[in-house]
Write a protein that holds these residues in place. Structure first.
Motif, PDB file in Angstrom:
ATOM      1  N   GLY A   1      -0.062   8.593  -1.345  1.00  0.00           N
ATOM      2  CA  GLY A   1       0.504   9.651  -2.181  1.00  0.00           C
ATOM      3  C   GLY A   1       0.971  10.834  -1.355  1.00  0.00           C
ATOM      4  N   LEU A   2       2.203  11.276  -1.620  1.00  0.00           N
ATOM      5  CA  LEU A   2       2.769  12.430  -0.905  1.00  0.00           C
ATOM      6  C   LEU A   2       2.861  13.656  -1.809  1.00  0.00           C
ATOM      7  N   ALA A   3       3.329  13.462  -3.032  1.00  0.00           N
ATOM      8  CA  ALA A   3       3.588  14.595  -3.925  1.00  0.00           C
ATOM      9  C   ALA A   3       3.730  14.121  -5.353  1.00  0.00           C
ATOM     10  N   GLY A   4       3.619  15.064  -6.276  1.00  0.00           N
ATOM     11  CA  GLY A   4       3.862  14.786  -7.683  1.00  0.00           C
ATOM     12  C   GLY A   4       5.328  15.038  -8.015  1.00  0.00           C
ATOM     13  N   GLY A   5       5.637  14.970  -9.307  1.00  0.00           N
ATOM     14  CA  GLY A   5       7.032  15.126  -9.717  1.00  0.00           C
ATOM     15  C   GLY A   5       7.521  16.560  -9.715  1.00  0.00           C
ATOM     16  N   GLU A   6       6.625  17.502 -10.027  1.00  0.00           N
ATOM     17  CA  GLU A   6       7.021  18.915 -10.052  1.00  0.00           C
ATOM     18  C   GLU A   6       6.926  19.492  -8.640  1.00  0.00           C
ATOM     19  N   ALA A   7       7.742  20.489  -8.348  1.00  0.00           N
ATOM     20  CA  ALA A   7       7.727  21.117  -7.021  1.00  0.00           C
ATOM     21  C   ALA A   7       6.329  21.645  -6.709  1.00  0.00           C
ATOM     22  N   GLY A   8       5.781  21.231  -5.569  1.00  0.00           N
ATOM     23  CA  GLY A   8       4.466  21.718  -5.152  1.00  0.00           C
ATOM     24  C   GLY A   8       3.288  21.014  -5.774  1.00  0.00           C
ATOM     25  N   ALA A   9       3.540  20.117  -6.721  1.00  0.00           N
ATOM     26  CA  ALA A   9       2.431  19.408  -7.389  1.00  0.00           C
ATOM     27  C   ALA A   9       1.868  18.326  -6.476  1.00  0.00           C
ATOM     28  N   PRO A  10       0.547  18.133  -6.494  1.00  0.00           N
ATOM     29  CA  PRO A  10      -0.043  17.062  -5.679  1.00  0.00           C
ATOM     30  C   PRO A  10       0.217  15.694  -6.314  1.00  0.00           C
ATOM     31  N   ALA A  11       0.094  14.655  -5.504  1.00  0.00           N
ATOM     32  CA  ALA A  11       0.210  13.295  -6.015  1.00  0.00           C
ATOM     33  C   ALA A  11      -0.964  13.006  -6.948  1.00  0.00           C
ATOM     34  N   THR A  12      -0.720  12.284  -8.026  1.00  0.00           N
ATOM     35  CA  THR A  12      -1.786  11.891  -8.949  1.00  0.00           C
ATOM     36  C   THR A  12      -2.775  10.954  -8.261  1.00  0.00           C
ATOM     37  N   TYR A  13      -2.258  10.088  -7.391  1.00  0.00           N
ATOM     38  CA  TYR A  13      -3.110   9.126  -6.674  1.00  0.00           C
ATOM     39  C   TYR A  13      -2.977   9.355  -5.176  1.00  0.00           C
ATOM     40  N   ILE A  14      -4.103   9.458  -4.517  1.00  0.00           N
ATOM     41  CA  ILE A  14      -4.092   9.663  -3.059  1.00  0.00           C
ATOM     42  C   ILE A  14      -3.615   8.386  -2.362  1.00  0.00           C
ATOM     43  N   ALA A  15      -3.852   7.257  -3.004  1.00  0.00           N
ATOM     44  CA  ALA A  15      -3.394   5.977  -2.468  1.00  0.00           C
ATOM     45  C   ALA A  15      -3.357   4.951  -3.594  1.00  0.00           C
ATOM     46  N   MET A  16      -2.531   3.916  -3.407  1.00  0.00           N
ATOM     47  CA  MET A  16      -2.471   2.795  -4.351  1.00  0.00           C
ATOM     48  C   MET A  16      -2.320   1.518  -3.538  1.00  0.00           C
ATOM     49  N   GLY A  17      -3.056   0.508  -3.944  1.00  0.00           N
ATOM     50  CA  GLY A  17      -2.914  -0.812  -3.331  1.00  0.00           C
ATOM     51  C   GLY A  17      -2.468  -1.787  -4.402  1.00  0.00           C
ATOM     52  N   HIS A  18      -1.581  -2.706  -4.037  1.00  0.00           N
ATOM     53  CA  HIS A  18      -1.038  -3.655  -5.010  1.00  0.00           C
ATOM     54  C   HIS A  18      -1.146  -5.078  -4.458  1.00  0.00           C
ATOM     55  N   LEU A  19      -1.645  -5.978  -5.291  1.00  0.00           N
ATOM     56  CA  LEU A  19      -1.765  -7.390  -4.910  1.00  0.00           C
ATOM     57  C   LEU A  19      -0.979  -8.218  -5.911  1.00  0.00           C
ATOM     58  N   TYR A  20      -0.189  -9.152  -5.414  1.00  0.00           N
ATOM     59  CA  TYR A  20       0.676  -9.973  -6.272  1.00  0.00           C
ATOM     60  C   TYR A  20       0.154 -11.407  -6.362  1.00  0.00           C
TER      61      TYR A  20
ATOM     62  N   VAL B   1       0.851  -1.195   0.000  1.00  0.00           N
ATOM     63  CA  VAL B   1       0.000   0.000   0.000  1.00  0.00           C
ATOM     64  C   VAL B   1       0.887   1.245   0.000  1.00  0.00           C
ATOM     65  N   ASP B   2       0.559   2.178  -0.890  1.00  0.00           N
ATOM     66  CA  ASP B   2       1.269   3.462  -0.969  1.00  0.00           C
ATOM     67  C   ASP B   2       0.302   4.596  -0.647  1.00  0.00           C
TER      68      ASP B   2
END
Lengths: 103, 103
Positions: free
Chosen positions: A45-64, A42-43
């Motif tokens: 989201g903290l930030a986007g790639g550009e300075a001050g940009a928001p994360a594209t995803y507020i959260a991500m879950g991954h199942l393998y 589970v991730d």
């Protein structure tokens, strides 16, 4: 190995209860999927790639899983119950992607 | 622990050289980042969540660090060189997200 990523888009004012997701939703999902699901992550989201940009995803879950078939066979019978839990932790509509793990 | 995800959007006709990405780009990146980068992962998009839907991302690369500062300090001095390698394996414009690993 394949990875099913469930990505929750970020938008101003959207809700995501990370405690519920990590402590209730994911354990319930893993319990239903059983041994077919070999790992989970589970991730938050903290930030986007550009300075001050928001994360594209507020959260991500991954199942393998070992294979797409292993995912489908274990997820299918519980899909409705798992999906029905989503409103308990978020008001966003997740994007789902199946990937092959290359590294 | 934090995770920097570089997500390459999928579109009809877009190019992504997975062999170059896994065998050349990622090793070069890890070499430049050194011990600050504690792990790396690569996903190749197979499918979306709906039957027959394409994957949202043709590929995703993930780099793990102990902290945002560890990422910035190790990546900053090599950013230009790393970004300049992107056209060697894809014609897509990646979306970058920094996440906190919660599980």
């Amino acid at each position: 190995m394949i990875k099913v990523s469930v990505m929750y888009p970020n938008s101003e004012g959207c809700k995501f209860d990370m405690s519920y997701y990590v402590d209730k939703h994911m354990p319930m999902v893993r319990d239903k999927l059983g041994a077919a699901c070999t790992n989970a992550a589970v991730d938050q989201g903290l930030a986007g790639g550009e300075a001050g940009a928001p994360a594209t995803y507020i959260a991500m879950g991954h199942l393998y899983f070992d294979s797409v078939e292993a995912f489908q066979e274990s997820f299918g019978p519980h899909a409705n119950e798992i999906m029905a839990d989503i409103p308990n932790y978020t008001d966003t509509q997740p994007i789902i992607q199946i990937s092959e793990v290359k590294l």
